[in-house]
Design a protein around this motif. Structure first.
Motif, PDB file in Angstrom:
ATOM      1  N   PHE A  57       0.905  -1.196  -0.151  1.00  0.00           N
ATOM      2  CA  PHE A  57       0.019   0.140  -0.043  1.00  0.00           C
ATOM      3  C   PHE A  57       0.752   1.155  -0.131  1.00  0.00           C
ATOM      4  CE2 PHE A  57      -2.773  -3.085   1.841  1.00  0.00           C
ATOM      5  CZ  PHE A  57      -4.049  -2.956   1.050  1.00  0.00           C
ATOM      6  N   TRP A  64      -3.855   4.354  -3.510  1.00  0.00           N
ATOM      7  CA  TRP A  64      -4.476   2.936  -3.527  1.00  0.00           C
ATOM      8  C   TRP A  64      -5.862   3.327  -3.148  1.00  0.00           C
ATOM      9  CZ3 TRP A  64      -2.943  -1.378  -5.396  1.00  0.00           C
ATOM     10  CH2 TRP A  64      -1.682  -1.655  -5.401  1.00  0.00           C
ATOM     11  N   THR A  85      -0.794  -6.575  -2.363  1.00  0.00           N
ATOM     12  CA  THR A  85      -1.607  -5.644  -2.163  1.00  0.00           C
ATOM     13  C   THR A  85      -2.736  -5.679  -3.014  1.00  0.00           C
ATOM     14  OG1 THR A  85       0.285  -4.210  -1.556  1.00  0.00           O
ATOM     15  CG2 THR A  85      -1.878  -2.962  -2.057  1.00  0.00           C
TER      16      THR A  85
END
Length: 620
Positions: free
Chosen positions: A78, A84, A120
């Protein structure tokens, strides 16, 4: 060393890396590449590029160290959380609006380094879609040029410091603690497919909904970035998203992508259509002032391709059909709508011959692949034979795609089959004749062998008869010996019986009770006079210890005389005792103990003589 000489030796080193290891760094920024290469050379104590090239040739294990220095894997979970979050919002809206239940969701992490970025994406999509929908629809591809980083990524194992960017609730939900580290759950790791991939040279992964390439393009110069962006444009579905890093603006590629969230570096694919655009996407994106002339050349090439009597199909590096000439369209019933479709969606990709594996072989080896004698039934029901040629299409040493040609060799194949059948018939006749001759020779050999076997059997029978005769003689001799032994046993048995009767007669004639004791004072012999004295038969006392007899004789007083005789301390012991005979009458009994000597004059027992004594006490 002068600057031109330095540039020449550095370019020679890059060319060596390209030819020997397949790593093409010619598109990287020279300043960055030069700085990092020098850094590695200083670490091994080498000053010149030519000397370092010799060091690489002598030490192959140095290549991974150099590549790790050049390809710095800076990544994290992240990384840039705001970006994100923006990606999650935009991607959720597009998937909810454009994806039906069960329809695949394909994601590619290009330049994945040690795996933080693709994992992620896994966490992001699992949270967004829910685990059930995630398992049914999502497929994540993760690629990099660094094999060491890929090996680390496949393990999915990270330290607590490396997971600093992951919220605690997500870490507990998606990672399992193991030996002081955290490992991504195994059921999630299998949804990520890792592989080595060069974004400059290798064909892109296609039909993507999301392509993530963060802080990778910055290592390349503007020209190579343009080529990579053209490939990324091809790889994405319409309205697919491209997620770049902070250092990658993408402003020079407005014809390929439009910004969705410029601050978060999220872009959307700009749809393009037409054969000319697809060809340009595979080549170098160079501006051309002679557009009309280029279009004319393209039409001329297409006309020449249509006029070719050999069925021919062009496929680009992304796996899409770029063009099919008239012969190919007629042979495989292709239409204009099939142009631009993925090869794997068309029947001729696997019939009459499996083409996809051959194309991959051409890409990997960069040489033509020939598949002869492929049979294919046409729409008219005629069985035709083709030689299939898959040829690489190169421009400036760059792979643009392949040309697949189907050469009709039906007549040649038919003639060859007829000739082969005629040759086969001749060979069969010759083989039958040769076989008959061999059978006759074999029969003759078998007859000769049978005669030899009969002769051998006769000799074996004769030998067996002789052995039986010898055995019979030995049995007769053994029988005679047994008869002699039997006669001797009969003779000795008779002598033993006579001796036994003689001894019994002597003992029975004595008017004295006799008891023969062994070394343990056990009774071995008990004569008739002893039976009359004490009322015990021989079969009742034989084997019993003399001192244990319950008779009228005080046997406990005889222990000392018997022991003296057994120990050879005396040759004669005599004692007179008061006793009670078997009728209950008191008597005086004289007991005489004499050692029983063996063959070597050793005491083997004691002879005890018992008689009623009529003398006086003084005489005793």
């Amino acid at each position: 060393m002068t600057a031109p000489e330095t540039d020449a030796s550095f370019e020679a080193l890059l060319e060596y890396l390209k030819t020997d290891r397949g790593f093409d760094f010619t598109g990287y920024k020279r300043s960055t590449l030069l700085r990092r290469t020098r850094k590695r050379m200083e670490e091994v104590g080498i000053g010149g590029f030519d000397e370092y090239r010799g060091y690489l040739e002598a030490h192959p294990q140095e290549f991974p160290q150099l590549f790790n220095t050049v390809l710095i894997n800076v990544t994290g979970f992240f990384r840039d959380p705001e970006a994100w979050d923006a990606l999650a919002r935009e991607l959720r809206a597009r998937l909810d609006a454009g994806k039906r239940a069960g329809e695949p969701i394909r994601v590619w992490s290009a330049g994945c380094a040690s795996g933080e970025e693709p994992y992620t994406l896994v966490i992001l999509l699992a949270e967004m879609l829910g685990m059930e929908r995630f398992r049914e629809q999502v497929k994540v591809y993760a690629t990099d040029m660094d094999e060491e980083a890929l090996a680390h990524a496949r393990q999915g194992s990270y330290t607590e410091e490396e997971l600093e960017g992951v919220p605690a609730e997500l870490r507990d939900r998606y990672f399992d603690p193991s030996g002081g580290r955290y490992v991504l759950r195994a059921d999630l790791r299998r949804f990520v497919i890792f592989g080595r991939h060069d974004v400059v040279q290798d064909a892109p992964i296609s039909h993507l909904d999301l392509l993530v390439c963060r802080n990778t393009l910055m290592y390349f110069n503007a020209e190579v970035q343009g080529r990579i962006m053209s490939r990324f444009h091809y790889a994405l579905n319409d309205r697919g998203l491209l997620f770049l890093g902070r250092a990658e603006m993408g402003r020079a590629h407005g014809s390929h992508f439009a910004p969705v969230d410029l601050r978060a570096r999220i872009f959307e694919k700009v749809p393009r259509a037409g054969l000319r655009d697809r060809l340009l996407a595979l080549g170098r994106p160079e501006a051309s002032a002679a557009g009309a002339r280029t279009a004319h050349q393209l039409r001329l090439r297409e006309a020449a391709l249509d006029a070719d009597p050999v069925a021919r199909v062009l496929v680009d590096v992304g796996g899409a059909v770029v063009s099919a000439n008239t012969a190919a369209r007629r042979l495989f019933a292709l239409t204009a709508d099939d142009t631009g479709r993925p090869l794997q969606d068309l029947t001729f990709s696997y019939r009459p011959v499996e083409l996809r594996s051959r194309i991959e072989q051409v890409y990997s080896e960069r040489r033509p692949v020939h598949v002869p004698g492929v049979e294919y039934p046409t729409a008219e029901g005629e069985l035709r034979t083709f030689d299939v040629h898959v040829l690489p299409l190169l421009a400036d040493d760059r792979l643009l795609g392949v040309s697949v040609a189907f050469s009709d060799v039906t007549e040649h194949h038919r003639l060859r089959v007829e000739v082969e059948e005629a040759n086969q018939e001749l060979e069969t006749a010759f083989e039958e004749l040769q076989s008959t001759n061999e059978e006759l020779e074999t029969t003759n050999e078998e007859l000769q062998s049978t005669v030899e076997e009969l002769e051998t059997t006769n000799e074996e029978l004769q030998s067996t008869i002789e052995e039986l005769e010898t055995t019979n003689e030995e049995l007769q001799s053994t029988n005679e010996e047994l008869e002699t032994i039997n006669d001797e046993l009969h003779r000795r048995t008779g002598e033993l019986n006579v001796a036994t009767a003689y001894v019994d007669s002597i003992l029975g004639s004595l008017r004295v009770g006799v008891a023969v004791l062994d070394q343990a004072s056990g009774i071995r012999l008990w004569n008739g006079r002893a039976e009359e004295l004490w009322g015990l038969r021989a079969d009742e006392v034989e084997g019993t210890a003399f001192q244990s007899l319950d008779i009228g004789l005080p046997v406990e007083r005889l222990k000392a005389p018997i022991r003296a005789c057994l120990e050879e301390r005396s040759e004669f012991q005599e004692v007179v005792l008061d006793a009670v005979n078997r009728r209950g009458r008191p008597i005086r009994c004289r007991i005489t103990c004499v050692p029983l000597a063996g063959p070597e004059a050793e005491a083997r027992g004691v002879v005890v003589l018992m008689e009623e004594w009529m003398g006086t006490a003084a005489e005793a």
